[in-house]
Enzyme design. Structure first.
Site, PDB file in Angstrom:
ATOM      1  N   LYS A 142       0.876  -1.177   0.000  1.00  0.00           N
ATOM      2  CA  LYS A 142       0.000   0.000   0.000  1.00  0.00           C
ATOM      3  C   LYS A 142       0.918   1.233   0.000  1.00  0.00           C
ATOM      4  O   LYS A 142       1.474   1.630   1.022  1.00  0.00           O
ATOM      5  CB  LYS A 142      -0.885  -0.012   1.257  1.00  0.00           C
ATOM      6  CG  LYS A 142      -1.863   1.138   1.327  1.00  0.00           C
ATOM      7  CD  LYS A 142      -1.343   2.237   2.232  1.00  0.00           C
ATOM      8  CE  LYS A 142      -2.279   3.393   2.399  1.00  0.00           C
ATOM      9  NZ  LYS A 142      -2.026   4.480   1.433  1.00  0.00           N
ATOM     10  N   GLY A 189      -4.371   0.886   4.245  1.00  0.00           N
ATOM     11  CA  GLY A 189      -3.489   0.678   5.406  1.00  0.00           C
ATOM     12  C   GLY A 189      -4.288   0.237   6.628  1.00  0.00           C
ATOM     13  O   GLY A 189      -3.862  -0.651   7.385  1.00  0.00           O
ATOM     14  N   GLY A 218       6.070   5.601   8.211  1.00  0.00           N
ATOM     15  CA  GLY A 218       5.365   6.881   8.127  1.00  0.00           C
ATOM     16  C   GLY A 218       5.455   7.630   9.442  1.00  0.00           C
ATOM     17  O   GLY A 218       6.381   7.405  10.234  1.00  0.00           O
ATOM     18  N   GLY A 264       1.820   5.282  13.007  1.00  0.00           N
ATOM     19  CA  GLY A 264       2.353   4.092  13.679  1.00  0.00           C
ATOM     20  C   GLY A 264       1.588   3.754  14.942  1.00  0.00           C
ATOM     21  O   GLY A 264       1.380   2.578  15.265  1.00  0.00           O
ATOM     22  N   GLU A 312       8.422   1.805  11.307  1.00  0.00           N
ATOM     23  CA  GLU A 312       9.528   2.718  10.966  1.00  0.00           C
ATOM     24  C   GLU A 312       8.916   4.110  10.904  1.00  0.00           C
ATOM     25  O   GLU A 312       8.367   4.512   9.876  1.00  0.00           O
ATOM     26  CB  GLU A 312      10.118   2.351   9.599  1.00  0.00           C
ATOM     27  CG  GLU A 312      10.758   0.993   9.540  1.00  0.00           C
ATOM     28  CD  GLU A 312      12.173   0.979  10.121  1.00  0.00           C
ATOM     29  OE1 GLU A 312      12.694   2.044  10.496  1.00  0.00           O
ATOM     30  OE2 GLU A 312      12.746  -0.119  10.195  1.00  0.00           O
ATOM     31  N   LEU A 313       9.045   4.862  12.003  1.00  0.00           N
ATOM     32  CA  LEU A 313       8.257   6.093  12.111  1.00  0.00           C
ATOM     33  C   LEU A 313       9.143   7.340  12.142  1.00  0.00           C
ATOM     34  O   LEU A 313      10.294   7.300  11.751  1.00  0.00           O
ATOM     35  CB  LEU A 313       7.360   5.982  13.346  1.00  0.00           C
ATOM     36  CG  LEU A 313       6.568   4.661  13.416  1.00  0.00           C
ATOM     37  CD1 LEU A 313       5.780   4.549  14.703  1.00  0.00           C
ATOM     38  CD2 LEU A 313       5.648   4.512  12.206  1.00  0.00           C
ATOM     39  N   CYS A 317      13.189  10.957   7.006  1.00  0.00           N
ATOM     40  CA  CYS A 317      12.981  10.614   8.419  1.00  0.00           C
ATOM     41  C   CYS A 317      14.263  10.889   9.198  1.00  0.00           C
ATOM     42  O   CYS A 317      14.232  11.172  10.389  1.00  0.00           O
ATOM     43  CB  CYS A 317      12.569   9.154   8.547  1.00  0.00           C
ATOM     44  SG  CYS A 317      13.640   8.051   7.628  1.00  0.00           S
ATOM     45  N   THR A 318      15.408  10.823   8.506  1.00  0.00           N
ATOM     46  CA  THR A 318      16.700  11.037   9.163  1.00  0.00           C
ATOM     47  C   THR A 318      17.206  12.482   9.025  1.00  0.00           C
ATOM     48  O   THR A 318      18.362  12.755   9.354  1.00  0.00           O
ATOM     49  CB  THR A 318      17.752  10.094   8.557  1.00  0.00           C
ATOM     50  OG1 THR A 318      17.674  10.213   7.138  1.00  0.00           O
ATOM     51  CG2 THR A 318      17.552   8.650   8.969  1.00  0.00           C
ATOM     52  N   GLU A 342       8.564  17.074  15.056  1.00  0.00           N
ATOM     53  CA  GLU A 342       9.102  16.798  13.727  1.00  0.00           C
ATOM     54  C   GLU A 342       8.233  17.523  12.697  1.00  0.00           C
ATOM     55  O   GLU A 342       7.162  17.049  12.328  1.00  0.00           O
ATOM     56  CB  GLU A 342       9.067  15.284  13.429  1.00  0.00           C
ATOM     57  CG  GLU A 342       9.656  14.935  12.060  1.00  0.00           C
ATOM     58  CD  GLU A 342       9.213  13.586  11.491  1.00  0.00           C
ATOM     59  OE1 GLU A 342       8.022  13.223  11.654  1.00  0.00           O
ATOM     60  OE2 GLU A 342      10.037  12.890  10.883  1.00  0.00           O
ATOM     61  N   ALA A 398      21.772   6.469   5.128  1.00  0.00           N
ATOM     62  CA  ALA A 398      22.217   5.164   5.645  1.00  0.00           C
ATOM     63  C   ALA A 398      22.483   4.177   4.504  1.00  0.00           C
ATOM     64  O   ALA A 398      21.900   4.278   3.434  1.00  0.00           O
ATOM     65  CB  ALA A 398      21.144   4.605   6.562  1.00  0.00           C
TER      66      ALA A 398
HETATM   67  P1  NAD Z   1       2.044   9.344   6.780  1.00  0.00           P
HETATM   68  O1  NAD Z   1       2.066   8.790   8.141  1.00  0.00           O
HETATM   69  O2  NAD Z   1       1.115  10.452   6.490  1.00  0.00           O
HETATM   70  O3  NAD Z   1       1.709   8.191   5.711  1.00  0.00           O
HETATM   71  C1  NAD Z   1       2.508   7.052   5.556  1.00  0.00           C
HETATM   72  C2  NAD Z   1       1.682   5.926   4.988  1.00  0.00           C
HETATM   73  O4  NAD Z   1       0.765   5.468   5.978  1.00  0.00           O
HETATM   74  C3  NAD Z   1       0.815   6.330   3.794  1.00  0.00           C
HETATM   75  O5  NAD Z   1       0.761   5.264   2.874  1.00  0.00           O
HETATM   76  C4  NAD Z   1      -0.537   6.589   4.433  1.00  0.00           C
HETATM   77  O6  NAD Z   1      -1.626   6.494   3.531  1.00  0.00           O
HETATM   78  C5  NAD Z   1      -0.564   5.510   5.498  1.00  0.00           C
HETATM   79  N1  NAD Z   1      -1.405   5.801   6.666  1.00  0.00           N
HETATM   80  C6  NAD Z   1      -1.607   7.000   7.258  1.00  0.00           C
HETATM   81  N2  NAD Z   1      -2.380   6.858   8.344  1.00  0.00           N
HETATM   82  C7  NAD Z   1      -2.653   5.535   8.459  1.00  0.00           C
HETATM   83  C8  NAD Z   1      -3.414   4.761   9.377  1.00  0.00           C
HETATM   84  N3  NAD Z   1      -4.034   5.320  10.413  1.00  0.00           N
HETATM   85  N4  NAD Z   1      -3.484   3.419   9.191  1.00  0.00           N
HETATM   86  C9  NAD Z   1      -2.837   2.825   8.151  1.00  0.00           C
HETATM   87  N5  NAD Z   1      -2.133   3.521   7.233  1.00  0.00           N
HETATM   88  C10 NAD Z   1      -2.032   4.862   7.386  1.00  0.00           C
HETATM   89  O7  NAD Z   1       3.553   9.775   6.422  1.00  0.00           O
HETATM   90  P2  NAD Z   1       4.110  10.550   5.171  1.00  0.00           P
HETATM   91  O8  NAD Z   1       3.694  11.982   5.232  1.00  0.00           O
HETATM   92  O9  NAD Z   1       3.840   9.789   3.918  1.00  0.00           O
HETATM   93  O10 NAD Z   1       5.693  10.432   5.446  1.00  0.00           O
HETATM   94  C11 NAD Z   1       6.391  11.241   6.328  1.00  0.00           C
HETATM   95  C12 NAD Z   1       6.569  10.570   7.687  1.00  0.00           C
HETATM   96  O11 NAD Z   1       7.134   9.277   7.534  1.00  0.00           O
HETATM   97  C13 NAD Z   1       7.552  11.334   8.574  1.00  0.00           C
HETATM   98  O12 NAD Z   1       7.088  11.321   9.884  1.00  0.00           O
HETATM   99  C14 NAD Z   1       8.842  10.529   8.431  1.00  0.00           C
HETATM  100  O13 NAD Z   1       9.740  10.722   9.499  1.00  0.00           O
HETATM  101  C15 NAD Z   1       8.298   9.137   8.376  1.00  0.00           C
HETATM  102  N6  NAD Z   1       9.231   8.208   7.721  1.00  0.00           N
HETATM  103  C16 NAD Z   1       9.896   7.311   8.514  1.00  0.00           C
HETATM  104  C17 NAD Z   1      10.832   6.455   7.942  1.00  0.00           C
HETATM  105  C18 NAD Z   1      11.607   5.484   8.779  1.00  0.00           C
HETATM  106  O14 NAD Z   1      12.197   4.572   8.210  1.00  0.00           O
HETATM  107  N7  NAD Z   1      11.651   5.628  10.082  1.00  0.00           N
HETATM  108  C19 NAD Z   1      11.069   6.490   6.557  1.00  0.00           C
HETATM  109  C20 NAD Z   1      10.347   7.400   5.785  1.00  0.00           C
HETATM  110  C21 NAD Z   1       9.428   8.251   6.387  1.00  0.00           C
END
Ligand code: NAD
Length: 508
Positions: free
Chosen positions: A184, A224, A240, A245, A262-263, A296-297, A392, A455
């Site tokens: 997804k 999701g 995300g 998460g 991975e948040l 994210c980093t 963040e 990384a």
């Molecule tokens: P987001 O949380 O808005 O969305 C991420 C994904 O999750 C999307 O596909 C979204 O549709 C889905 N989603 C959102 N809410 C959900 C829910 N309640 N249930 C199931 N699925 C859901 O994040 P974004 O704006 O796409 O990305 C940015 C965020 O992601 C930042 O906080 C960043 O730090 C984090 N991120 C973390 C890593 C890591 O490896 N730690 C890597 C990349 C991005």
């Protein structure tokens, strides 16, 4: 030029967003457009999944798993090797699509595709190294060992900012482990996902294995949410925001499933008195302003020793002001756009709050007057304890603070809710070791004389606290995608019990 790229990747004006062993021709969840954030113009349209389409994709995943898990792991590895080759051939085009859809500069777009290739190579080798241990049994003539079996279909939810690399980290490793996948992707990057699925399909068709990698796009979070609640998916790997998460983690836990989270991050760098300042300047600029602050980093908190602060901040401001912001496909551009209008507004609001809380904007902080979602990279001098520093904001804002003692700054560094990436710049061995010790950085990634971002796939990637605790990519991260089985074989004629327990049959 861009139309050609889309065409070569199999993207049409209207695309199915559901692959369930084959493309679902008319998914019935509605339609949406994917936009180029540098122009604000649409790239193509996507038909999204209804619940029935989603169920079809899960069933394909289940069927795929039944056959895939019976293949010896090195044979699965050989197919992933071929996937790596197929991605190599499309590296330039797919990299350009990442640039067009999420606004990364071209070298980062292509770098992301290189990461897919690297993880395929890694997974190919791994397919011959899914080792279990032999354990010393306390019972005579007994052999005890553990082995690893495929886990089942895996749901993979990805964020917009690594639209293909994060899928590949999961997909390549899960696949050699014997799992099938349902992806997804982010609603901000559906075309990159569809293009990737086309590449995967060519390879899997050669092996008559259509249902291993499946795709299910929704214009929001619905797919999701379904995955999180679906008992047919023993593992949900979700990347995300912390908010996402928290929701996914609770839903998966409520059904006693496994999640790999991975948040978000709120990453810090400590600039110590003995640091090589030229090296630090370049690393800090890339970590804080690169990818428009949308990693994210990304470096968000810089702690400078007070003896260096004035000179270093001045140099950093100059470097920021000479960094080019613009169309991410142009040479020499360091920073492309933010992903959408909401991201721009969130950045401007964070800066307003920072000013109210006593922060001083030293450079940047503006929106470019042109189409798309461009902002200037920003440095804010922040007094200690400024609340917004703990948030963040997914944008290029760097909060700069000063410190006096290493103990104090490590405490402050570790006060963030998240624990993803961290670094210290120092030439003092004892300071470096202190930072890496058990009482040093509390993050999943701790670097010395390297920035927080960028990384390599060979290490396990992930972070502590509200970053979710998951680990993906290299090292032994593969164990999350398998089930462990402890086995004991009695090779003798007696039945000794463990712990010396006696249990004799009564005389009959
Ligand atoms: P987001 O949380 O808005 O969305 C991420 C994904 O999750 C999307 O596909 C979204 O549709 C889905 N989603 C959102 N809410 C959900 C829910 N309640 N249930 C199931 N699925 C859901 O994040 P974004 O704006 O796409 O990305 C940015 C965020 O992601 C930042 O906080 C960043 O730090 C984090 N991120 C973390 C890593 C890591 O490896 N730690 C890597 C990349 C991005």
């Amino acid at each position: 030029m861009f139309r050609d790229v889309l065409q070569r990747l199999g993207i049409q004006e209207v695309n199915s967003g559901v692959y369930a062993g084959n493309w679902v021709k008319q998914p019935s969840g509605g339609e949406f457009e994917s936009f180029n954030p540098a122009t604000g113009k649409p790239l193509a349209r996507v038909l999204t999944a209804s619940r029935a389409d989603y169920d079809q994709a899960v069933e394909s995943c289940q069927r795929g798993f039944e056959t895939w898990r019976t293949l010896p792991p090195p044979q699965r590895g050989e197919i992933i090797r071929q996937l790596g080759l197929a991605i190599r051939q499309k590296k330039k085009d797919l990299g350009m699509l990442v640039t067009l859809e999420v606004g990364k500069v071209l070298s980062e777009g292509e770098g992301e595709v290189q990461e897919m290739i690297d993880i395929c190579d890694f997974a190919t080798g791994l397919s011959r190294q899914l080792y279990g241990r032999t354990i010393a049994s306390e019972r005579p003539l007994h052999r005890m060992f553990e082995q690893w079996h495929p886990l089942g279909p895996v749901g993979v939810v990805t964020a917009f900012n690594f639209p293909v690399a994060v899928w590949a980290w999961n997909a390549a490793i899960a696949a050699v482990c014997g799992d099938s996948l349902l992806w997804k992707p982010s609603p901000q990057a559906p075309l990159t996902a569809i293009a990737t699925q086309h590449i995967v399909n060519q390879v899997m068709a050669d092996h008559s294995m259509p249902g291993i990698f499946n795709l299910c796009i929704s214009h929001d979070a619905s797919v999701g949410r379904w995955l999180a609640q679906d008992r047919r998916m023993p593992l949900v790997s979700a990347t995300g925001s912390c908010e996402m998460g928290r929701d996914v983690g609770q839903k998966v836990a409520a059904r006693l499933g496994r999640s790999l989270l991975e948040l978000g991050g709120n990453n810090g760098v400590i600039l110590a008195p003995t640091a090589n300042l030229d090296l630090a300047l370049r690393a800090i600029l890339f970590a804080a302003a690169g990818t428009a602050g949308q990693r994210c980093t990304t470096l968000r908190r810089l702690f400078i020793h007070e003896s260096l602060a004035d000179t270093f901040i001045q140099q950093l401001v100059q470097a920021y002001q000479s960094s080019q912001v613009g169309d991410p496909w142009e040479d020499g551009v360091l920073m492309g756009p933010l992903i959408h209008e909401t991201a721009v507004q969130e950045m401007l609001q964070a800066l307003e709050l920072a000013r109210e809380q006593g922060g001083e904007v030293l450079c940047g902080g503006t929106r470019l007057e042109r189409a798309g979602y461009f902002v200037t990279p920003t440095i804010v001098r922040a007094p200690g304890g400024m609340p917004i520093v703990q948030t963040e904001t997914f944008a290029p804002i760097l909060y700069v603070m000063t410190y006096q003692s290493l103990d104090q700054v490590i405490r402050e560094h570790n006060s963030a809710d998240q624990g993803l990436s961290s670094a210290i710049f120092t030439n003092d061995l004892l300071e470096a070791e202190r930072f890496l010790s058990a009482t040093g950085s509390d993050c999943g990634i701790a670097n010395v004389n390297i920035g927080t971002s960028g990384a390599e796939i060979g290490g396990a990637f992930g972070g502590e606290k509200e970053t979710g605790g998951g680990r993906e990519a290299g090292s032994d991260a593969w164990k999350a995608y398998m089930r462990r089985q402890t086995c004991t074989v009695n090779g003798g004629g007696e039945l000794p019990l463990a712990q010396g327990v006696e249990f004799s049959l009564p005389q009959i």
